[in-house]
Enzyme design. Structure first.
Site, PDB file in Angstrom:
ATOM      1  N   LYS A  55      30.604 -25.433 -19.727  1.00  0.00           N
ATOM      2  CA  LYS A  55      28.967 -24.902 -19.829  1.00  0.00           C
ATOM      3  C   LYS A  55      28.383 -25.014 -18.506  1.00  0.00           C
ATOM      4  O   LYS A  55      28.353 -25.963 -17.763  1.00  0.00           O
ATOM      5  CB  LYS A  55      28.319 -25.644 -20.719  1.00  0.00           C
ATOM      6  CG  LYS A  55      26.800 -25.147 -21.161  1.00  0.00           C
ATOM      7  CD  LYS A  55      26.317 -25.969 -22.158  1.00  0.00           C
ATOM      8  CE  LYS A  55      24.629 -25.629 -22.174  1.00  0.00           C
ATOM      9  NZ  LYS A  55      24.276 -26.415 -23.256  1.00  0.00           N
TER      10      LYS A  55
ATOM     11  N   LYS B 203      35.979  11.605 -19.727  1.00  0.00           N
ATOM     12  CA  LYS B 203      37.071  10.670 -20.488  1.00  0.00           C
ATOM     13  C   LYS B 203      38.488  11.377 -20.906  1.00  0.00           C
ATOM     14  O   LYS B 203      39.320  10.566 -21.048  1.00  0.00           O
ATOM     15  CB  LYS B 203      36.391  10.142 -21.531  1.00  0.00           C
ATOM     16  CG  LYS B 203      35.089   9.171 -21.380  1.00  0.00           C
ATOM     17  CD  LYS B 203      35.476   7.912 -20.716  1.00  0.00           C
ATOM     18  CE  LYS B 203      34.241   6.969 -20.838  1.00  0.00           C
ATOM     19  NZ  LYS B 203      34.561   5.598 -19.976  1.00  0.00           N
TER      20      LYS B 203
ATOM     21  N   PHE C  36      32.826   7.960 -28.966  1.00  0.00           N
ATOM     22  CA  PHE C  36      31.405   7.813 -29.150  1.00  0.00           C
ATOM     23  C   PHE C  36      30.410   7.571 -27.956  1.00  0.00           C
ATOM     24  O   PHE C  36      30.950   6.795 -27.141  1.00  0.00           O
ATOM     25  CB  PHE C  36      31.192   6.640 -30.318  1.00  0.00           C
ATOM     26  CG  PHE C  36      31.252   7.169 -31.617  1.00  0.00           C
ATOM     27  CD1 PHE C  36      30.413   7.326 -32.531  1.00  0.00           C
ATOM     28  CD2 PHE C  36      32.604   7.712 -32.089  1.00  0.00           C
ATOM     29  CE1 PHE C  36      30.360   7.566 -33.964  1.00  0.00           C
ATOM     30  CE2 PHE C  36      32.675   8.048 -33.518  1.00  0.00           C
ATOM     31  CZ  PHE C  36      31.692   8.157 -34.489  1.00  0.00           C
TER      32      PHE C  36
ATOM     33  N   ALA D 180      33.842   1.612 -31.337  1.00  0.00           N
ATOM     34  CA  ALA D 180      33.604   0.718 -31.014  1.00  0.00           C
ATOM     35  C   ALA D 180      32.551   0.694 -29.616  1.00  0.00           C
ATOM     36  O   ALA D 180      32.615   1.619 -28.532  1.00  0.00           O
ATOM     37  CB  ALA D 180      34.575  -0.381 -30.523  1.00  0.00           C
TER      38      ALA D 180
ATOM     39  N   LYS E 110      30.484  12.653 -20.325  1.00  0.00           N
ATOM     40  CA  LYS E 110      31.550  11.814 -20.923  1.00  0.00           C
ATOM     41  C   LYS E 110      32.629  12.294 -21.458  1.00  0.00           C
ATOM     42  O   LYS E 110      33.834  12.138 -21.244  1.00  0.00           O
ATOM     43  CB  LYS E 110      30.951  10.855 -22.148  1.00  0.00           C
ATOM     44  CG  LYS E 110      31.902   9.583 -22.540  1.00  0.00           C
ATOM     45  CD  LYS E 110      31.136   8.778 -23.309  1.00  0.00           C
ATOM     46  CE  LYS E 110      31.859   7.532 -23.660  1.00  0.00           C
ATOM     47  NZ  LYS E 110      31.416   6.596 -24.400  1.00  0.00           N
TER      48      LYS E 110
ATOM     49  N   ASN F 292      26.430  -6.899 -27.275  1.00  0.00           N
ATOM     50  CA  ASN F 292      25.568  -5.669 -27.581  1.00  0.00           C
ATOM     51  C   ASN F 292      25.097  -5.607 -28.749  1.00  0.00           C
ATOM     52  O   ASN F 292      25.714  -6.427 -29.695  1.00  0.00           O
ATOM     53  CB  ASN F 292      26.066  -4.182 -27.200  1.00  0.00           C
ATOM     54  CG  ASN F 292      27.496  -4.129 -27.922  1.00  0.00           C
ATOM     55  OD1 ASN F 292      27.286  -3.974 -28.982  1.00  0.00           O
ATOM     56  ND2 ASN F 292      28.544  -4.000 -27.055  1.00  0.00           N
TER      57      ASN F 292
END
Length: 394
Positions: free
Chosen positions: A286, A340, A322, A273, A336, A209
């Site tokens: 790969k 959480k 966060f 994070a 959240k 991200n």
């Protein structure tokens, strides 16, 4: 607050004119201001202008017989509560990083035993040059607060990061510095996570991200300055470790979860994070285009680090999560918080350039309601959050 004393060093560059507005704002806010004007800065603003605004004489030379007979550079370096360099040019920051003292400004900076805050201003190429990056990293490692420059059009006609932060933003950073004083977290273990995680698809590809890690690193630095013993679990980002912080580098969500568990017990945990929610079953080699068209990408859910910490037998006294959202920010953040099991959620809208940028606009969501903060630099967000943590624990 009482009258705090600011020593303002004005470097050379077209942005020097903004120092005049900064002085005005500082005086309006009750700060005493003395100014050092560099020789190059004097090409853009005059000593008379700075003297009129600060209501004090302006110092320009290391060779002033009267001032230096009284060891003026030593007195200037010690009598301020904070030394502010604005604009901090590439040349001035290079001298600061190298410890060069060849004029009044750099001699004062080398002689001072007080905190230093630098507000950079330069051409975008100069800001992005490897030498400037090294100098900024060196200064931050030496506990100099280096603000991130603004991004936009420049006097040279180019566009990008390198503009001097607006005077109001520099004032906010100065106020945040004084608000963060003290040792309110002394004796406490603070656990912080920062940055993205990388989830491998095969040996050369991964899911990631846009998190830069800047906000988490700023928070780690802010709580460390308040005396906390800080463990920073960092995803793959190329940022300098804040002074006094123990850093543990990880790559994947599972590695981060294990590092968080190993770092317990902690009095406070701040989970900044941007952890990847999903990972793939990584291929050992790969994946070739001709092997699969389209290539299948089977995803499995990653461990929920925040929820696991909330249910841990060694749950921190204060647990902060966060929420980076792109729509219905407060609705998602409130959900959240309940889901959480943490104490606070810091929510922000990341639909723009927030994840890689220098500023953030956040909302503090608790069981008591929502507190929305104005747009601040990420450093200022960190300082305000650290102060709120101190207040909550008290």
């Amino acid at each position: 607050m009482g009258e705090k004393r600011i020593l303002l060093i004005v470097g050379g560059g077209i942005a020097a004119y903004k120092a005049c507005e900064l002085i005005r704002l500082l005086r309006k806010g009750g700060y005493a201001v003395r100014c050092i004007l560099t020789a190059s800065g004097a090409h853009f603003v005059t000593p008379m202008t700075l003297a009129a605004l600060s209501e004090h004489p302006v110092y320009t030379s290391l060779w002033d017989l009267k001032d230096e007979a009284e060891m003026g550079h030593i007195q200037l370096s010690r009598e301020a509560d904070l030394v502010v360099v604005a604009p901090a040019t590439a040349n001035l920051m290079a001298k600061m990083a190298a410890g060069i003292a060849d004029d009044l400004a750099t001699t004062v900076l080398l002689a001072t035993d007080k905190p230093v805050l630098a507000a950079p201003a330069m051409n975008v190429r100069m800001w992005q040059h490897a030498a400037t990056a090294r100098n900024v990293a060196r200064l931050r490692a030496d506990a100099v607060t280096v603000l991130s420059p603004d991004e936009g059009a420049m006097a040279c006609g180019e566009f990008g990061p390198g503009r001097l932060p607006e005077p109001a933003a520099i004032l906010a950073a100065i106020e945040s510095h004084f608000e963060s004083g003290g040792d309110g977290l002394a004796g406490l273990h603070i656990l912080v996570t920062a940055g993205p995680t990388h989830e491998p698809i095969d040996p050369v590809r991964y899911i990631a991200n846009r998190s830069s890690g800047k906000q988490g690193f700023a928070i780690a630095a802010a709580v460390a300055r308040l005396g906390g013993r800080v463990t920073l679990v960092a995803g793959p980002v190329a940022l300098e470790t804040p002074a006094g912080v123990i850093r543990i580098d990880v790559e994947t969500a599972r590695e981060m979860a294990a590092a968080v568990e190993a770092a317990l017990p902690a009095d406070v945990a701040i989970m900044v994070a941007a952890v990847a929610d999903w990972r793939s079953n990584a291929a050992p080699l790969k994946i070739k285009k001709q092997d699969q068209s389209p290539a299948p990408l089977a995803l499995v859910q990653n461990p929920d680090i925040l929820a696991a910490l909330a249910n841990n037998a060694r749950r921190p006294q204060l647990l902060i999560g966060f929420a980076a959202e792109t729509d219905h920010v407060l609705d998602h953040a409130k959900a959240k918080l309940d889901r959480k099991g943490c104490d606070w959620i810091i929510a922000n809208d990341v639909s723009g350039n927030v994840m890689g940028g220098a500023h953030n606009t956040v909302h503090l969501v608790t069981a008591l309601g929502v507190e929305s903060w104005e747009e601040l630099t990420k450093e200022a967000v960190a300082v305000r959050l650290a102060k709120r943590i101190v207040d909550a624990l008290e």
